[in-house]
Scaffold this motif. Structure first.
Motif, PDB file in Angstrom:
ATOM      1  N   UNK A   1      48.295  38.999  30.419  1.00 17.89           N
ATOM      2  CA  UNK A   1      49.032  38.681  31.527  1.00 17.89           C
ATOM      3  C   UNK A   1      48.634  37.901  32.789  1.00 17.89           C
ATOM      4  N   UNK A   2      48.794  36.500  32.532  1.00 12.40           N
ATOM      5  CA  UNK A   2      48.418  35.723  33.875  1.00 12.40           C
ATOM      6  C   UNK A   2      48.574  36.225  35.077  1.00 12.40           C
ATOM      7  N   UNK A   3      49.791  36.781  35.352  1.00 13.82           N
ATOM      8  CA  UNK A   3      50.164  37.291  36.688  1.00 13.82           C
ATOM      9  C   UNK A   3      49.382  38.508  36.962  1.00 13.82           C
ATOM     10  N   UNK A   4      49.066  39.634  36.052  1.00 12.80           N
ATOM     11  CA  UNK A   4      48.517  40.487  36.274  1.00 12.80           C
ATOM     12  C   UNK A   4      46.965  40.167  36.787  1.00 12.80           C
TER      13      UNK A   4
ATOM     14  N   UNK B   1      46.241  37.269  37.929  1.00 13.86           N
ATOM     15  CA  UNK B   1      46.095  36.772  39.505  1.00 13.86           C
ATOM     16  C   UNK B   1      45.866  37.826  40.222  1.00 13.86           C
ATOM     17  N   UNK B   2      46.895  38.815  40.350  1.00 16.53           N
ATOM     18  CA  UNK B   2      47.103  39.855  41.093  1.00 16.53           C
ATOM     19  C   UNK B   2      45.537  40.746  41.186  1.00 16.53           C
TER      20      UNK B   2
ATOM     21  N   UNK C   1      43.107  38.435  42.970  1.00 18.78           N
ATOM     22  CA  UNK C   1      43.270  38.471  44.459  1.00 18.78           C
ATOM     23  C   UNK C   1      42.805  39.924  45.037  1.00 18.78           C
TER      24      UNK C   1
ATOM     25  N   UNK D   1      42.649  46.116  29.043  1.00 21.47           N
ATOM     26  CA  UNK D   1      44.146  46.404  28.923  1.00 21.47           C
ATOM     27  C   UNK D   1      44.228  46.979  27.448  1.00 21.47           C
TER      28      UNK D   1
ATOM     29  N   UNK E   1      45.537  50.000  32.254  1.00 21.24           N
ATOM     30  CA  UNK E   1      46.856  49.647  31.507  1.00 21.24           C
ATOM     31  C   UNK E   1      48.270  50.133  32.158  1.00 21.24           C
ATOM     32  N   UNK E   2      49.213  49.843  31.739  1.00 23.73           N
ATOM     33  CA  UNK E   2      50.495  50.198  32.504  1.00 23.73           C
ATOM     34  C   UNK E   2      51.134  51.496  31.697  1.00 23.73           C
TER      35      UNK E   2
ATOM     36  N   UNK F   1      47.832  51.315  35.953  1.00 23.43           N
ATOM     37  CA  UNK F   1      47.996  50.422  36.988  1.00 23.43           C
ATOM     38  C   UNK F   1      49.253  50.858  37.689  1.00 23.43           C
TER      39      UNK F   1
ATOM     40  N   UNK G   1      52.341  50.949  40.058  1.00 27.39           N
ATOM     41  CA  UNK G   1      53.399  49.582  40.339  1.00 27.39           C
ATOM     42  C   UNK G   1      53.427  48.943  41.596  1.00 27.39           C
ATOM     43  N   UNK G   2      53.045  49.772  42.558  1.00 28.27           N
ATOM     44  CA  UNK G   2      53.178  49.491  43.860  1.00 28.27           C
ATOM     45  C   UNK G   2      51.822  48.493  44.023  1.00 28.27           C
ATOM     46  N   UNK G   3      52.115  47.321  44.763  1.00 33.57           N
ATOM     47  CA  UNK G   3      50.984  46.086  44.761  1.00 33.57           C
ATOM     48  C   UNK G   3      49.762  46.807  45.700  1.00 33.57           C
TER      49      UNK G   3
END
Lengths: 151, 510
Positions: A13-16, A18-19, A22, A66, A96-97, A118, A120-122
């Motif tokens: 997942x590209x968003x995961x 990226x996060x 970060x 993952x 993993x989620x 993982x 949920x809270x950033x």
């Protein structure tokens, strides 16, 4: 300290991704992270083939896996790593989620070194990734590279 | 069941009882109502009543009744047959005796005749050899009289005749003895007349007549018995025949009942298996569904929260108060949904998860739960009253969830009290179940909503009053139901609430 050893992050997942990157940046270890987008890429990296044919030899400091990934999923990658004598020493952290008991028990029985859900809270996610990167990339002493190992 | 519930919930005062599930035995009552049978009896002819009664029976009782009838039938037939056969056997014994008697009488007849005739010859010739027959009678008389008495035992008529016969024989012998004496003392001339006519002519005639009479009587008795035996045998045969036919019919009926029952059972078993398979498939689907929920729904939530945070960081200098609050709300909502998903997954897992069957020490369990809640208890003043709790059969992790939820609720809903009072104990101990409770002096609830308390996502308080997702009590109920128990609650607004958990003291069968 083996500063040269990279951290392998498998995340489709590209968003995961990226996060996670970060978070790694905050820890200033982002430059050490190699990002793979599926399980097949992870195996390509580990066996130095495909786009990784010309990479620097040697195992990564740690693999963050993952579970749910296209082509080859996390558990399959884990099985390959832990049944290969050269790759077996690499620490593998499941990231993993899934909190499912089935995934947990299967991962550990295949030989995973850690299992992290993982958050949920950033902020929790960032601190989890930071701590993982810190521990496995910097604090933990990776297994010694045997002479002649690598592919 | 459904009708019961509807009728109860339609009355406003019954709302308290609707939260308590009906006891299962109310369902097992016979569906056949009694009044129908009695009113039917009044109209139907009398022979219909056993049939109507039979229809109210369960299949097991019907089969039992069928076998009972067969058994009684066999018993009756056996008794009557035995009695009839005994009669025939007794008659045949009597017949043998009668034949014997007839033979004996004939031989007595001949013997007496011979004695008299030879006696006459003796009187004429004086040859003592001719007296052998006479002496023979004298000698044998007690023996054959005894034999006669034996053979006519039970027949007073014949025995009377025997008495007379004996008397006559005695008289004949006496007359003959008198003649012998006269011959010896006075010579032939004295007995000449007797020798010509016979010494006991009258007696002998009477003996012949008596014997003929006895023979006739015995022959008649014989004939009578033959007829009785024949008719008894015919009756026995008819009885056995019809009995056998009836038994066969009854057995066929019982066989039909059993067969019908077995077919029905097979059909039900097949249906059950089919449904079980469907259920299993549905369960598998549900499992994969909840798996993707846990995995796929979490990811976007993490992204929402993550990017909101990154955005806040990126624009931190130009962010005004309002915009900061919006961003915070986005984050909070994402977190809340994450919590909801987690709770829902736990709820679903509680329904699917294999139950561990062991013994749980509730005393120990409650202690660890309170210890685990210590972070929530910081800065709170709570007076605990905890009774000695028993051991119950169940799954430790699941029961821990039950008490965790109930105690956490009690702690949560007493947070507005300066001194919270929480009581955990046993309400009553029955042989089959034990009723435990958790009581608090918190904000309580209106009994009007008692039925909603244990539903999924049901909350009786606003989100800004008390936090929570509304899954906890649904989990409690689900777990307790899986243990074969019941849950209900009592409360009053602002006075506190009591939550009851009734757990069976024996392991549930499923």
């Amino acid at each position: 300290m083996t500063a040269i050893k990279p951290i392998l992050l498998a995340e489709d997942n590209p968003r995961d991704a990226e996060l996670a990157m970060a978070a790694m940046e905050e820890q200033q270890i982002a430059d050490k992270v190699v990002l793979c987008h599926d399980g097949a890429e992870v195996l390509d990296y580990l066996y130095c083939r495909g786009q990784f044919t010309s990479r620097l030899k040697g195992n990564p400091a740690v693999v963050f896996l993952d579970l749910k990934m296209p082509k080859v999923n996390g558990l399959e990658v884990l099985r390959v790593i832990k049944s290969d004598a050269t790759l077996r020493p690499i620490p593998v952290v499941m990231l993993t989620s899934s909190r499912e008991e089935r995934d947990l028990s299967e991962s550990y029985s295949l030989g995973a070194n850690a299992y992290v859900v993982k958050p949920v809270e950033f902020h929790q996610f960032v601190s989890a990734v930071k701590e993982l990167g810190m521990f496995w990339g910097l604090i933990n002493e990776p297994p010694p590279e045997r002479p002649g190992s690598g592919h | 069941m459904t009708r019961d519930f509807q009728s109860e919930s339609s009355t406003p005062t019954a709302s308290a009882t609707t939260s308590q599930p009906q006891l299962p035995h109310s369902r097992t009552r016979e569906p056949e109502p009694l009044p129908v049978t009695t009113s039917a009896l009044r109209r139907e002819p009398f022979w219909r009543s056993p049939i109507l009664w039979f229809r109210t029976l369960t299949i097991e009782r019907r089969i039992l009744a069928g076998f009972g009838l067969v058994f009684v039938g066999i018993l009756i037939i056996s008794t009557v047959s035995y009695r009839n056969t005994s009669i025939v056997v007794a008659n045949s014994k009597l017949d043998t005796r009668s034949h014997e008697l007839v033979r004996l009488l004939a031989s007595i007849d001949v013997t007496m005749d011979e004695a008299e005739n030879n006696h006459r010859r003796y009187l004429v010739t004086g040859e003592s050899l001719y007296l052998d027959a006479y002496w023979n009678v004298v000698e044998q008389k007690p023996k054959f009289l005894q034999y006669l008495a034996n053979l006519t035992e039970g027949s007073p008529e014949q025995q009377q005749r025997i008495d007379r016969l004996e008397h006559m024989i005695d008289r004949q012998l006496a007359a003959e003895a008198g003649a012998i004496d006269q011959l010896v003392s006075h010579g032939f001339q004295a007995v000449k007349q007797l020798a010509l006519e016979g010494a006991a002519k009258e007696e002998l005639r009477e003996i012949h007549r008596l014997i003929a009479e006895m023979e006739m009587s015995e022959q008649q008795a014989l004939q009578r018995r033959i007829m009785i035996s024949a008719s008894t045998t015919t009756r026995t045969i008819i009885l056995l025949g019809t009995g056998a036919v009836l038994q066969l019919v009854l057995l066929a009926a019982v066989y039909y009942l059993i067969r019908h029952d077995i077919t029905e059972r097979r059909r039900v078993a097949a249906e059950l298996q089919r449904r079980g398979e469907l259920l299993e498939a549905a369960n598998k689907e549900l499992e994969s569904f909840s798996y993707s929920v846990s995995h796929d729904l979490r990811a976007p939530l993490r992204h929402i929260d993550g990017y909101a945070s990154l955005l806040r960081k990126a624009v931190t200098d130009s962010l005004n108060e309002k915009a900061a609050r919006y961003l915070q709300t986005i984050s909070d909502s994402a977190k809340q949904m994450g919590q909801l998903i987690d709770d829902l997954l736990v709820f679903s897992r509680m329904g699917r998860q294999e139950m561990l069957r062991t013994t749980v020490n509730l005393d120990q369990l409650v202690k660890t739960v309170i210890y685990d809640l210590r972070l929530d208890l910081q800065g709170r003043e709570i007076s605990w009253t905890i009774e000695q709790l028993p051991e119950v059969p169940g799954d430790p992790a699941m029961l821990r969830q039950v008490f965790m939820n109930l105690i956490a609720n009690a702690v949560k809903f007493t947070s507005t009290r300066p001194i919270a009072k929480i009581e955990i104990g046993i309400d009553r101990r029955l042989p089959r179940e034990i009723v435990l409770f958790v009581r608090d002096n918190g904000v309580g609830f209106d009994m009007q909503y008692a039925g909603k308390l244990f539903g999924v996502f049901q909350r009786l308080h606003r989100a800004d009053e008390f936090e929570g997702t509304g899954i906890g009590l649904a989990n409690v109920r689900r777990i307790v139901h899986r243990h074969g128990g019941r849950t209900w609650a009592e409360g009053e607004p602002d006075k506190g609430a009591t939550f009851y958990v009734a757990l069976p003291t024996r392991r549930p069968r499923t």
